[in-house]
Design a protein around this motif. Structure first.
Motif, PDB file in Angstrom:
ATOM      1  N   ARG A  35      71.298 -36.670 -49.634  1.00 31.03           N
ATOM      2  CA  ARG A  35      71.719 -35.339 -49.167  1.00 31.03           C
ATOM      3  C   ARG A  35      73.135 -35.030 -49.609  1.00 31.03           C
ATOM      4  NH1 ARG A  35      69.356 -37.194 -44.417  1.00 31.03           N
ATOM      5  NH2 ARG A  35      71.424 -37.533 -43.521  1.00 31.03           N
ATOM      6  N   SER A  36      74.016 -35.986 -49.476  1.00 31.06           N
ATOM      7  CA  SER A  36      75.412 -35.789 -49.876  1.00 31.06           C
ATOM      8  C   SER A  36      75.522 -35.457 -51.359  1.00 31.06           C
ATOM      9  CB  SER A  36      76.219 -37.039 -49.537  1.00 31.06           C
ATOM     10  OG  SER A  36      77.552 -36.892 -49.926  1.00 31.06           O
ATOM     11  N   HIS A  37      74.795 -36.200 -52.185  1.00 27.33           N
ATOM     12  CA  HIS A  37      74.810 -35.966 -53.629  1.00 27.33           C
ATOM     13  C   HIS A  37      74.270 -34.577 -53.964  1.00 27.33           C
ATOM     14  CE1 HIS A  37      74.393 -36.510 -57.897  1.00 27.33           C
ATOM     15  NE2 HIS A  37      73.082 -36.391 -57.824  1.00 27.33           N
ATOM     16  N   VAL A  38      73.145 -34.216 -53.368  1.00 28.00           N
ATOM     17  CA  VAL A  38      72.525 -32.926 -53.667  1.00 28.00           C
ATOM     18  C   VAL A  38      73.410 -31.785 -53.173  1.00 28.00           C
ATOM     19  CG1 VAL A  38      70.552 -31.429 -53.127  1.00 28.00           C
ATOM     20  CG2 VAL A  38      70.183 -33.819 -53.767  1.00 28.00           C
ATOM     21  N   ARG A  39      73.974 -31.916 -51.987  1.00 34.53           N
ATOM     22  CA  ARG A  39      74.866 -30.881 -51.452  1.00 34.53           C
ATOM     23  C   ARG A  39      76.039 -30.652 -52.404  1.00 34.53           C
ATOM     24  NH1 ARG A  39      75.999 -33.150 -46.911  1.00 34.53           N
ATOM     25  NH2 ARG A  39      74.400 -32.138 -45.671  1.00 34.53           N
ATOM     26  N   ALA A  40      76.671 -31.720 -52.859  1.00 39.09           N
ATOM     27  CA  ALA A  40      77.806 -31.593 -53.785  1.00 39.09           C
ATOM     28  C   ALA A  40      77.370 -30.978 -55.107  1.00 39.09           C
ATOM     29  CB  ALA A  40      78.440 -32.967 -54.023  1.00 39.09           C
ATOM     30  N   LEU A  41      76.236 -31.406 -55.619  1.00 36.22           N
ATOM     31  CA  LEU A  41      75.728 -30.876 -56.882  1.00 36.22           C
ATOM     32  C   LEU A  41      75.498 -29.375 -56.796  1.00 36.22           C
ATOM     33  CD1 LEU A  41      74.621 -31.443 -59.746  1.00 36.22           C
ATOM     34  CD2 LEU A  41      72.410 -31.851 -58.673  1.00 36.22           C
ATOM     35  N   VAL A  42      74.856 -28.933 -55.739  1.00 42.71           N
ATOM     36  CA  VAL A  42      74.548 -27.511 -55.578  1.00 42.71           C
ATOM     37  C   VAL A  42      75.833 -26.703 -55.394  1.00 42.71           C
ATOM     38  CG1 VAL A  42      73.449 -25.814 -54.061  1.00 42.71           C
ATOM     39  CG2 VAL A  42      72.202 -27.862 -54.776  1.00 42.71           C
ATOM     40  N   ARG A  43      76.709 -27.166 -54.539  1.00 44.21           N
ATOM     41  CA  ARG A  43      77.957 -26.416 -54.284  1.00 44.21           C
ATOM     42  C   ARG A  43      78.829 -26.302 -55.526  1.00 44.21           C
ATOM     43  NH1 ARG A  43      79.246 -28.571 -48.263  1.00 44.21           N
ATOM     44  NH2 ARG A  43      77.891 -27.089 -47.196  1.00 44.21           N
ATOM     45  N   GLU A  44      78.879 -27.349 -56.332  1.00 43.18           N
ATOM     46  CA  GLU A  44      79.779 -27.368 -57.482  1.00 43.18           C
ATOM     47  C   GLU A  44      79.163 -26.808 -58.756  1.00 43.18           C
ATOM     48  OE1 GLU A  44      81.366 -31.311 -57.934  1.00 43.18           O
ATOM     49  OE2 GLU A  44      81.839 -31.429 -55.794  1.00 43.18           O
ATOM     50  N   ASN A  45      77.842 -26.836 -58.892  1.00 44.99           N
ATOM     51  CA  ASN A  45      77.248 -26.525 -60.193  1.00 44.99           C
ATOM     52  C   ASN A  45      76.153 -25.474 -60.207  1.00 44.99           C
ATOM     53  OD1 ASN A  45      78.508 -28.631 -62.011  1.00 44.99           O
ATOM     54  ND2 ASN A  45      77.777 -29.872 -60.315  1.00 44.99           N
ATOM     55  N   TRP A  46      75.539 -25.159 -59.071  1.00 43.08           N
ATOM     56  CA  TRP A  46      74.403 -24.236 -59.129  1.00 43.08           C
ATOM     57  C   TRP A  46      74.890 -22.810 -59.134  1.00 43.08           C
ATOM     58  CZ3 TRP A  46      71.681 -20.545 -56.222  1.00 43.08           C
ATOM     59  CH2 TRP A  46      70.408 -20.261 -56.738  1.00 43.08           C
ATOM     60  N   ARG A  47      74.429 -22.059 -60.115  1.00 43.95           N
ATOM     61  CA  ARG A  47      74.800 -20.653 -60.242  1.00 43.95           C
ATOM     62  C   ARG A  47      73.546 -19.828 -60.437  1.00 43.95           C
ATOM     63  NH1 ARG A  47      78.528 -22.969 -58.715  1.00 43.95           N
ATOM     64  NH2 ARG A  47      80.534 -23.272 -59.656  1.00 43.95           N
ATOM     65  N   ALA A  48      73.519 -18.690 -59.790  1.00 47.78           N
ATOM     66  CA  ALA A  48      72.413 -17.750 -59.954  1.00 47.78           C
ATOM     67  C   ALA A  48      72.994 -16.354 -59.957  1.00 47.78           C
ATOM     68  CB  ALA A  48      71.404 -17.899 -58.825  1.00 47.78           C
ATOM     69  N   PRO A  49      72.313 -15.433 -60.609  1.00 48.07           N
ATOM     70  CA  PRO A  49      72.809 -14.048 -60.627  1.00 48.07           C
ATOM     71  C   PRO A  49      73.000 -13.471 -59.224  1.00 48.07           C
ATOM     72  CG  PRO A  49      71.014 -14.316 -62.191  1.00 48.07           C
ATOM     73  CD  PRO A  49      71.123 -15.592 -61.410  1.00 48.07           C
ATOM     74  N   ALA A  50      72.186 -13.911 -58.273  1.00 46.47           N
ATOM     75  CA  ALA A  50      72.269 -13.391 -56.899  1.00 46.47           C
ATOM     76  C   ALA A  50      73.410 -14.029 -56.111  1.00 46.47           C
ATOM     77  CB  ALA A  50      70.948 -13.634 -56.180  1.00 46.47           C
ATOM     78  N   GLY A  51      74.099 -15.007 -56.674  1.00 49.04           N
ATOM     79  CA  GLY A  51      75.192 -15.659 -55.975  1.00 49.04           C
ATOM     80  C   GLY A  51      74.816 -17.044 -55.492  1.00 49.04           C
ATOM     81  N   PRO A  52      75.670 -17.634 -54.652  1.00 47.09           N
ATOM     82  CA  PRO A  52      75.419 -19.001 -54.192  1.00 47.09           C
ATOM     83  C   PRO A  52      74.186 -19.067 -53.294  1.00 47.09           C
ATOM     84  CG  PRO A  52      77.318 -18.063 -53.066  1.00 47.09           C
ATOM     85  CD  PRO A  52      76.893 -17.067 -54.106  1.00 47.09           C
ATOM     86  N   ALA A  53      73.691 -20.269 -53.136  1.00 47.89           N
ATOM     87  CA  ALA A  53      72.532 -20.494 -52.273  1.00 47.89           C
ATOM     88  C   ALA A  53      72.898 -20.156 -50.835  1.00 47.89           C
ATOM     89  CB  ALA A  53      72.085 -21.949 -52.365  1.00 47.89           C
ATOM     90  N   SER A  54      71.957 -19.576 -50.109  1.00 51.66           N
ATOM     91  CA  SER A  54      72.188 -19.265 -48.698  1.00 51.66           C
ATOM     92  C   SER A  54      72.212 -20.555 -47.886  1.00 51.66           C
ATOM     93  CB  SER A  54      71.093 -18.336 -48.172  1.00 51.66           C
ATOM     94  OG  SER A  54      69.866 -19.040 -48.082  1.00 51.66           O
TER      95      SER A  54
END
Length: 146
Positions: free
Chosen positions: A29-48
């Motif tokens: 969970r810690s790894h995935v949370r950091a990955l998403v917060r630091e690297n995931w981008r979408a046209p609609a903005g950050p993940a809810s």
């Protein structure tokens, strides 16, 4: 892809180097949370917050299932395609969960288990279970973030 690799810019899959090995649901969970917060981008903005909570629940269930029912966690990989997060969880068991491709119906009464797979089915897409050459299996799911 090795955990310490980074894909070239523009690649739809991204991975972060792991600071600690993923050996538990909490570490995953810690790894995935950091990955998403630091690297995931979408046209609609950050993940809810709701999408991130759903993702972390799926991470917990997959890793816990590998540890409890799959003979242990043999590997954990994360990728970031445009539609969400792809999780690949490797374990040592050839057994495919009996409810893996069911309708996602939750048990009517609590019997100590039986909630994990229905939750995964409800929250994830493109669920695949494939045998590994070296034995065991890989459970691969896409958790939408858009």
């Amino acid at each position: 892809m090795k955990p310490a690799e980074r894909r070239p810019a523009g690649d739809s899959r991204t991975a972060l180097p792991l600071s600690v090995p993923v050996t538990s649901a909490a570490a995953a969970r810690s790894h995935v949370r950091a990955l998403v917060r630091e690297n995931w981008r979408a046209p609609a903005g950050p993940a809810s917050d709701l999408a991130l909570t759903d993702l972390l629940l799926v991470v917990s269930e997959l890793v816990t299932n590998a540890i409890r029912h799959g003979g242990g966690l043999a590997g954990f990989e994360v990728a970031l395609p445009a539609e969400g997060v792809r999780l690949d969880v490797h374990d040592y068991s050839d057994a495919v969960p009996s409810a893996a491709f069911g309708p996602g119906t939750l048990p009517r009464t609590h019997q100590g288990n039986g909630y994990g797979w229905p939750l995964i089915i409800r929250l994830a897409r493109d669920i695949r279970i494939e045998p590994r050459r070296e034995g065991g299996k890989t459970v691969s799911v896409l958790v939408p973030l858009v």
